[in-house]
Design a protein around this motif. Structure first.
Motif, PDB file in Angstrom:
ATOM      1  N   TYR A   1       3.256  64.710   4.577  1.00 16.25           N
ATOM      2  CA  TYR A   1       4.158  65.228   3.575  1.00 16.25           C
ATOM      3  C   TYR A   1       4.615  66.893   3.785  1.00 16.25           C
ATOM      4  O   TYR A   1       3.419  67.507   4.263  1.00 16.25           O
ATOM      5  CB  TYR A   1       3.806  65.118   2.001  1.00 16.25           C
ATOM      6  CG  TYR A   1       3.987  63.750   1.703  1.00 16.25           C
ATOM      7  CD1 TYR A   1       5.324  63.471   1.004  1.00 16.25           C
ATOM      8  CD2 TYR A   1       3.235  62.760   2.002  1.00 16.25           C
ATOM      9  CE1 TYR A   1       5.557  62.057   0.399  1.00 16.25           C
ATOM     10  CE2 TYR A   1       3.303  61.384   1.328  1.00 16.25           C
ATOM     11  CZ  TYR A   1       4.620  61.189   0.673  1.00 16.25           C
ATOM     12  OH  TYR A   1       4.832  59.857   0.243  1.00 16.25           O
TER      13      TYR A   1
ATOM     14  N   PHE B   1       5.887  70.024   1.533  1.00 21.42           N
ATOM     15  CA  PHE B   1       6.058  70.608   0.324  1.00 21.42           C
ATOM     16  C   PHE B   1       6.899  71.900   0.597  1.00 21.42           C
ATOM     17  O   PHE B   1       6.651  72.852   1.346  1.00 21.42           O
ATOM     18  CB  PHE B   1       4.750  70.990  -0.524  1.00 21.42           C
ATOM     19  CG  PHE B   1       5.218  71.750  -1.727  1.00 21.42           C
ATOM     20  CD1 PHE B   1       6.038  71.447  -2.616  1.00 21.42           C
ATOM     21  CD2 PHE B   1       4.651  73.145  -1.923  1.00 21.42           C
ATOM     22  CE1 PHE B   1       6.267  72.040  -3.722  1.00 21.42           C
ATOM     23  CE2 PHE B   1       4.872  73.933  -3.336  1.00 21.42           C
ATOM     24  CZ  PHE B   1       5.703  73.228  -4.096  1.00 21.42           C
TER      25      PHE B   1
ATOM     26  N   TRP C   1       9.262  67.692  -2.222  1.00 20.84           N
ATOM     27  CA  TRP C   1       8.118  67.004  -1.491  1.00 20.84           C
ATOM     28  C   TRP C   1       8.813  65.885  -0.653  1.00 20.84           C
ATOM     29  O   TRP C   1       9.215  64.804  -1.320  1.00 20.84           O
ATOM     30  CB  TRP C   1       6.941  66.188  -2.372  1.00 20.84           C
ATOM     31  CG  TRP C   1       6.297  67.285  -3.337  1.00 20.84           C
ATOM     32  CD1 TRP C   1       6.907  67.880  -4.420  1.00 20.84           C
ATOM     33  CD2 TRP C   1       5.135  68.004  -3.361  1.00 20.84           C
ATOM     34  NE1 TRP C   1       5.841  68.559  -5.003  1.00 20.84           N
ATOM     35  CE2 TRP C   1       4.765  68.604  -4.221  1.00 20.84           C
ATOM     36  CE3 TRP C   1       3.884  67.690  -2.253  1.00 20.84           C
ATOM     37  CZ2 TRP C   1       3.720  69.364  -4.524  1.00 20.84           C
ATOM     38  CZ3 TRP C   1       2.662  68.507  -2.645  1.00 20.84           C
ATOM     39  CH2 TRP C   1       2.499  69.217  -3.727  1.00 20.84           C
TER      40      TRP C   1
END
Length: 468
Positions: free
Chosen positions: A217, A219, A300
């Motif tokens: 991921y 952010f 995200w």
């Protein structure tokens, strides 16, 4: 794009862009694609009748998320799947500063960038993880940022940078790129909004690098949002639910009426910006009755999903036409927003987060809040004082004399105490002594041509001052 005129216009543009040797082939094709979509209605208004409010299944209250794991090892494994990306393409010109906005001093001598590095480094130190920081620069901020990064060479943090695309500004009358008409300096070019992040992340090789390291991921947040920090609770939820995209939203106040909101449209979550709203519905969009939340631009996103969609050329975000003037010439910038990408991803959610995760510094009025006793700084995290009873921050309105950071700082011997302040309005040539306390509603107006000085130690509560 049925008209012959539009086809001819496009052919001339293609040929002109092909001759530009200051940008890559990827940038040329990305720019032409944006123009084609614009000419064929890529900036059209939305069908208002199809807008729906997101349900509780896709718009989750922050409090409903499971608590993060308590043990360090599980948390370390979570964080090792994360990359932090800051949108660092903006200049500090609106606040009277030169260079990247992220190097403006915010608090205790620390810049935005100092605080960001401290935040990520503190995670790496605490959990023994390796969360890298990526800065997406523009051609306006790249050189200065590279020089500044040398000061963090000994920090426990891996810092990467990449440049977003550089596109030519378009002359409105002849629809030709400014650099083809002699504007070869910086004025002839523009960074095409942060929606360009997805393609640039892949084109620069950074996306492939992070995927090869097992990262899952990214952010994303604005470098000037002091509340945009890593939240382990949100990361934990995303990794368990395998959401491809999550937008953090927060309740709207009257100060946020122009902010984009999250809607359901034809079965998918979508960002709705004021530019897409039909003229007759703008007031409804700005009301806080129907649209109760707005986008914080804390996002995200799953890295594999970004790769899949960019390679399929599927991210066709709504185009935001941004008219400008350069040396008397009317020009057009076509831009996209990174949050508008949400509708192309699968299994998307919004999370309604506390207001503390949205603390942008767009003007010196915001700087007053974060430099005051309303906040403290710990490990780079800006934390609001528990002495503040009201859930919302004071509304601060400063006159043009305070607009530039240097002028703003000159006018305060020390930043006043504002923990009990509700509203502050300052107009005219006003100067503050040290240790001033402001409470309730305070309005200070200096008469034209008069210098008004608030003495050291003054306590102003629910006061309206006009004149000397």
């Amino acid at each position: 794009m049925a008209s012959i005129a539009a086809e001819e216009k496009l052919e001339k543009l293609r040929s002109a862009v092909a001759s530009l040797d200051q940008i890559s082939e990827n940038e040329k094709s990305g720019f032409i694609d944006l123009v084609i979509r614009y000419l064929s209605g890529g900036a059209d208004k939305i069908d208002w009748s199809k807008i729906e409010t997101p349900t509780g299944e896709v718009l989750l209250p922050y409090a409903s998320l499971a608590p993060p794991p308590e043990d360090l090892e599980t948390t370390r494994k979570l964080l090792d799947k994360l990359v932090v990306l800051k949108l660092n393409g903006g200049l500090g010109t609106t606040m009277g500063c030169t260079g990247p906005k992220s190097v403006i001093e915010v608090r205790n001598g620390f810049t935005f960038l100092d605080l960001i590095v401290m935040q990520v480094e503190s995670l790496n130190n605490k959990y023994g993880c390796n969360v890298p920081l990526i800065l997406m620069n523009s051609f306006n901020t790249h050189e200065d940022t590279q020089k500044i990064l040398e000061k963090y060479s000994k920090a426990n943090i891996e810092i990467h940078t990449f440049n977003q695309s550089k596109y030519p500004r378009l002359g409105v009358e002849d629809f030709l790129p400014l650099p083809c008409e002699g504007k070869t300096g910086k004025d002839g070019w523009y960074p095409p909004g942060h929606g360009d992040m997805f393609r640039s992340l892949l084109d620069t090789g950074k996306l492939g690098l992070f995927l090869s390291q097992g990262k899952e991921y990214v952010f994303i947040s604005n470098s000037d949002n002091l509340g945009g920090v890593v939240d382990i609770k949100i990361l934990n939820h995303l990794l368990h639910s395998q959401n491809e995209y999550c937008m953090e939203v927060t309740p709207k106040t009257l100060a946020d009426v122009k902010g984009g909101t999250l809607i359901s449209f034809e079965g998918r979550l979508q960002l709705l910006e004021v530019a897409q709203v039909p003229d007759e519905n703008v007031n409804e969009f700005k009301s806080i009755e129907r649209f109760k939340i707005f986008n914080t631009n804390n996002l995200w996103v799953n890295l594999k999903a970004i790769k899949r969609l960019v390679e399929a050329d599927a991210l066709k975000m709504e185009i935001i036409p941004n008219p400008k003037e350069v040396d008397g010439v009317q020009v057009l910038q076509l831009e996209t927003a990174v949050a508008a990408g949400i509708r192309f991803f699968d299994n998307t959610i919004g999370i309604n987060v506390p207001r503390s995760r949205f603390l942008p510094v767009k003007a010196t009025s915001d700087l007053l809040l974060v430099q005051s006793d309303l906040y403290t700084v710990d490990d780079g995290f800006v934390i609001r004082s528990e002495a503040r009873i009201s859930p919302s921050n004071p509304l601060v309105e400063l006159g043009p004399e305070f607009k530039k950071v240097a002028n703003f700082l000159d006018r305060f011997k020390s930043i006043p105490s504002i923990v009990e302040l509700d509203r502050l309005k300052i107009h005219g040539d006003v100067w503050f002594g040290a240790d001033v306390v402001l409470k309730g509603k305070v309005s200070i107006t200096a008469k034209p041509g008069v210098k008004l000085e608030i003495p050291d130690g003054a306590v102003l509560e629910d006061k309206e001052i006009n004149g000397p």
